[in-house]
Design a protein around this motif. Structure first.
Motif, PDB file in Angstrom:
ATOM      1  N   PRO A 116      30.515  40.471 -11.065  1.00 57.66           N
ATOM      2  CA  PRO A 116      31.094  40.086  -8.916  1.00 57.66           C
ATOM      3  C   PRO A 116      29.815  39.821  -8.329  1.00 57.66           C
ATOM      4  CG  PRO A 116      32.213  42.125  -9.304  1.00 57.66           C
ATOM      5  CD  PRO A 116      31.050  42.112 -11.138  1.00 57.66           C
ATOM      6  N   ILE A 117      30.276  38.521  -7.109  1.00 59.06           N
ATOM      7  CA  ILE A 117      29.748  38.207  -6.295  1.00 59.06           C
ATOM      8  C   ILE A 117      29.900  38.560  -4.830  1.00 59.06           C
ATOM      9  CG2 ILE A 117      28.989  35.711  -8.541  1.00 59.06           C
ATOM     10  CD1 ILE A 117      30.556  34.115  -6.399  1.00 59.06           C
ATOM     11  N   SER A 118      29.190  38.545  -4.394  1.00 60.54           N
ATOM     12  CA  SER A 118      29.268  39.211  -3.062  1.00 60.54           C
ATOM     13  C   SER A 118      30.090  37.803  -2.475  1.00 60.54           C
ATOM     14  CB  SER A 118      28.588  39.578  -1.960  1.00 60.54           C
ATOM     15  OG  SER A 118      27.542  38.022  -1.738  1.00 60.54           O
ATOM     16  N   ILE A 119      30.800  37.561  -0.873  1.00 56.33           N
ATOM     17  CA  ILE A 119      31.553  36.288  -0.203  1.00 56.33           C
ATOM     18  C   ILE A 119      30.208  35.586   0.112  1.00 56.33           C
ATOM     19  CG2 ILE A 119      32.999  36.141   1.910  1.00 56.33           C
ATOM     20  CD1 ILE A 119      34.163  37.641  -1.084  1.00 56.33           C
ATOM     21  N   ALA A 120      29.463  36.474   1.392  1.00 59.62           N
ATOM     22  CA  ALA A 120      27.939  35.690   1.185  1.00 59.62           C
ATOM     23  C   ALA A 120      26.950  34.702   0.986  1.00 59.62           C
ATOM     24  CB  ALA A 120      26.882  36.877   2.193  1.00 59.62           C
ATOM     25  N   GLU A 121      27.554  35.109  -0.913  1.00 60.82           N
ATOM     26  CA  GLU A 121      26.936  34.419  -2.059  1.00 60.82           C
ATOM     27  C   GLU A 121      27.644  33.226  -2.640  1.00 60.82           C
ATOM     28  OE1 GLU A 121      24.846  37.278  -5.313  1.00 60.82           O
ATOM     29  OE2 GLU A 121      26.411  37.983  -4.802  1.00 60.82           O
ATOM     30  N   ALA A 122      29.099  33.936  -2.247  1.00 61.59           N
ATOM     31  CA  ALA A 122      29.869  32.473  -2.662  1.00 61.59           C
ATOM     32  C   ALA A 122      30.036  31.250  -1.941  1.00 61.59           C
ATOM     33  CB  ALA A 122      31.754  33.397  -3.363  1.00 61.59           C
ATOM     34  N   ALA A 123      30.121  31.676  -0.341  1.00 62.39           N
ATOM     35  CA  ALA A 123      29.765  30.991   0.430  1.00 62.39           C
ATOM     36  C   ALA A 123      28.761  30.022   0.657  1.00 62.39           C
ATOM     37  CB  ALA A 123      29.864  31.482   1.942  1.00 62.39           C
ATOM     38  N   GLN A 124      27.394  30.718  -0.086  1.00 68.03           N
ATOM     39  CA  GLN A 124      25.631  29.675  -0.010  1.00 68.03           C
ATOM     40  C   GLN A 124      26.331  28.754  -1.713  1.00 68.03           C
ATOM     41  OE1 GLN A 124      22.987  32.302  -1.886  1.00 68.03           O
ATOM     42  NE2 GLN A 124      21.390  30.758  -0.900  1.00 68.03           N
ATOM     43  N   LYS A 125      27.062  28.850  -2.472  1.00 65.43           N
ATOM     44  CA  LYS A 125      27.261  28.646  -3.641  1.00 65.43           C
ATOM     45  C   LYS A 125      28.156  27.025  -3.280  1.00 65.43           C
ATOM     46  CE  LYS A 125      26.715  31.322  -7.329  1.00 65.43           C
ATOM     47  NZ  LYS A 125      25.266  31.034  -8.108  1.00 65.43           N
ATOM     48  N   ILE A 126      28.474  27.181  -1.875  1.00 64.00           N
ATOM     49  CA  ILE A 126      30.271  26.476  -1.845  1.00 64.00           C
ATOM     50  C   ILE A 126      29.984  25.727  -0.107  1.00 64.00           C
ATOM     51  CG2 ILE A 126      32.266  25.561  -0.963  1.00 64.00           C
ATOM     52  CD1 ILE A 126      33.074  28.524  -2.265  1.00 64.00           C
ATOM     53  N   GLY A 127      28.519  26.157  -0.091  1.00 60.85           N
ATOM     54  CA  GLY A 127      27.428  25.791   1.253  1.00 60.85           C
ATOM     55  C   GLY A 127      28.545  25.379   2.202  1.00 60.85           C
ATOM     56  N   VAL A 128      29.317  26.895   2.460  1.00 64.32           N
ATOM     57  CA  VAL A 128      29.695  26.826   4.007  1.00 64.32           C
ATOM     58  C   VAL A 128      29.677  28.499   4.721  1.00 64.32           C
ATOM     59  CG1 VAL A 128      32.250  25.380   3.676  1.00 64.32           C
ATOM     60  CG2 VAL A 128      31.895  27.602   3.347  1.00 64.32           C
ATOM     61  N   THR A 129      29.685  28.966   5.843  1.00 66.61           N
ATOM     62  CA  THR A 129      29.231  30.277   5.931  1.00 66.61           C
ATOM     63  C   THR A 129      30.277  30.942   5.352  1.00 66.61           C
ATOM     64  OG1 THR A 129      30.414  30.179   8.143  1.00 66.61           O
ATOM     65  CG2 THR A 129      28.270  28.914   8.263  1.00 66.61           C
ATOM     66  N   PRO A 130      29.443  32.406   5.417  1.00 62.75           N
ATOM     67  CA  PRO A 130      31.094  33.513   5.086  1.00 62.75           C
ATOM     68  C   PRO A 130      31.580  33.687   6.164  1.00 62.75           C
ATOM     69  CG  PRO A 130      28.440  34.129   4.752  1.00 62.75           C
ATOM     70  CD  PRO A 130      28.127  32.854   5.751  1.00 62.75           C
ATOM     71  N   ARG A 131      31.896  33.267   7.210  1.00 55.77           N
ATOM     72  CA  ARG A 131      32.394  33.506   8.333  1.00 55.77           C
ATOM     73  C   ARG A 131      33.758  32.325   8.113  1.00 55.77           C
ATOM     74  NH1 ARG A 131      36.043  35.670  10.765  1.00 55.77           N
ATOM     75  NH2 ARG A 131      36.437  35.235  12.923  1.00 55.77           N
ATOM     76  N   GLN A 132      33.561  31.139   7.654  1.00 57.45           N
ATOM     77  CA  GLN A 132      33.986  29.825   7.505  1.00 57.45           C
ATOM     78  C   GLN A 132      34.332  30.688   6.368  1.00 57.45           C
ATOM     79  OE1 GLN A 132      30.965  26.984   7.132  1.00 57.45           O
ATOM     80  NE2 GLN A 132      32.168  25.868   7.976  1.00 57.45           N
ATOM     81  N   VAL A 133      34.769  31.016   5.327  1.00 63.32           N
ATOM     82  CA  VAL A 133      35.145  31.689   3.950  1.00 63.32           C
ATOM     83  C   VAL A 133      36.269  33.208   4.751  1.00 63.32           C
ATOM     84  CG1 VAL A 133      34.555  33.400   2.091  1.00 63.32           C
ATOM     85  CG2 VAL A 133      32.928  31.113   2.687  1.00 63.32           C
ATOM     86  N   GLU A 134      35.699  33.525   5.239  1.00 64.11           N
ATOM     87  CA  GLU A 134      36.544  34.447   6.204  1.00 64.11           C
ATOM     88  C   GLU A 134      38.265  33.979   6.752  1.00 64.11           C
ATOM     89  OE1 GLU A 134      36.636  38.139   5.843  1.00 64.11           O
ATOM     90  OE2 GLU A 134      34.919  38.433   5.143  1.00 64.11           O
ATOM     91  N   ARG A 135      37.586  33.026   8.077  1.00 60.64           N
ATOM     92  CA  ARG A 135      38.964  32.657   8.136  1.00 60.64           C
ATOM     93  C   ARG A 135      39.852  31.780   7.198  1.00 60.64           C
ATOM     94  NH1 ARG A 135      34.064  30.666  12.026  1.00 60.64           N
ATOM     95  NH2 ARG A 135      34.246  29.028  11.439  1.00 60.64           N
ATOM     96  N   ALA A 136      39.318  30.871   6.677  1.00 54.10           N
ATOM     97  CA  ALA A 136      39.860  30.226   5.644  1.00 54.10           C
ATOM     98  C   ALA A 136      40.786  31.462   4.679  1.00 54.10           C
ATOM     99  CB  ALA A 136      38.994  28.787   4.810  1.00 54.10           C
TER     100      ALA A 136
END
Length: 183
Positions: free
Chosen positions: A83-103
């Motif tokens: 498993p990867i963290s939400i921060a790692e996923a966000a970084q791989k996609i090129g957005v912030t963790p907060r953007q991932v949370e909101r989406a």
């Protein structure tokens, strides 16, 4: 349409859903779910749910996740055993963790971590129900270092432990060509 001795359905998917509803009525939801899984049928539509008609002009049916969420889900699916963290996923996609949370909140009503855990629990349940793999191997396959947290999360998701779930579902397995239980 239901008459005294005849049911009708339009199309193969609707016919299969009808068959699953008949099984559920006679043998219960657990058996209907088991039969659906045997045929890799993802879900049984309810009576009021319309069958989706694909179109040739629009590639999307409206049921898909937004691109950002979809990309995260693809990453999560590729990282079940590690498993990867939400921060790692966000970084791989090129957005912030907060953007991932909101989406995720907007698209699914859940946080990305809860969504990811639910994905992992569904994968665990498939292995519990359809394999004889030891629970420790299943825990490792979905990224848990030990059985205890898997059991805790599994019980939270499904209301019983993996071992209890395996025993429960095995009541419906066909053994020695014996028929499924009838009413």
């Amino acid at each position: 349409m239901k008459t005294a001795t005849r049911y009708t359905a339009a199309g193969a998917a609707a016919g299969f859903d009808l068959a699953l509803h008949l099984i559920e009525d006679r043998l219960g939801g657990d058996v209907a779910h088991e039969v659906a899984c045997w045929f890799q049928h993802p879900m049984m539509r309810g009576a009021g749910v319309r069958q989706q008609v694909p179109t040739t002009t629009a590639p999307e049916t409206g049921d898909s996740l937004p691109p950002l969420v979809s990309r995260c889900v693809d990453l999560f699916a590729g990282h079940m055993s590690d498993p990867i963290s939400i921060a790692e996923a966000a970084q791989k996609i090129g957005v912030t963790p907060r953007q991932v949370e909101r989406a995720f909140k907007q698209a699914t009503g859940q946080s990305p971590s809860h969504y990811y855990r639910a994905m992992r629990m569904k994968a665990a349940r498939q292995m519990v129900v359809y394999t004889k793999d030891p629970i420790a191997d299943i825990a490792a396959a979905i990224g848990y270092g030990s059985v205890a947290p898997l059991v805790t999360h599994y019980r939270s998701a499904f209301g019983l432990s993996p071992s209890e779930d395996r025993r429960r579902i095995n009541r419906f397995r066909v053994e020695g060509n014996a028929p499924l239980p009838s009413v």
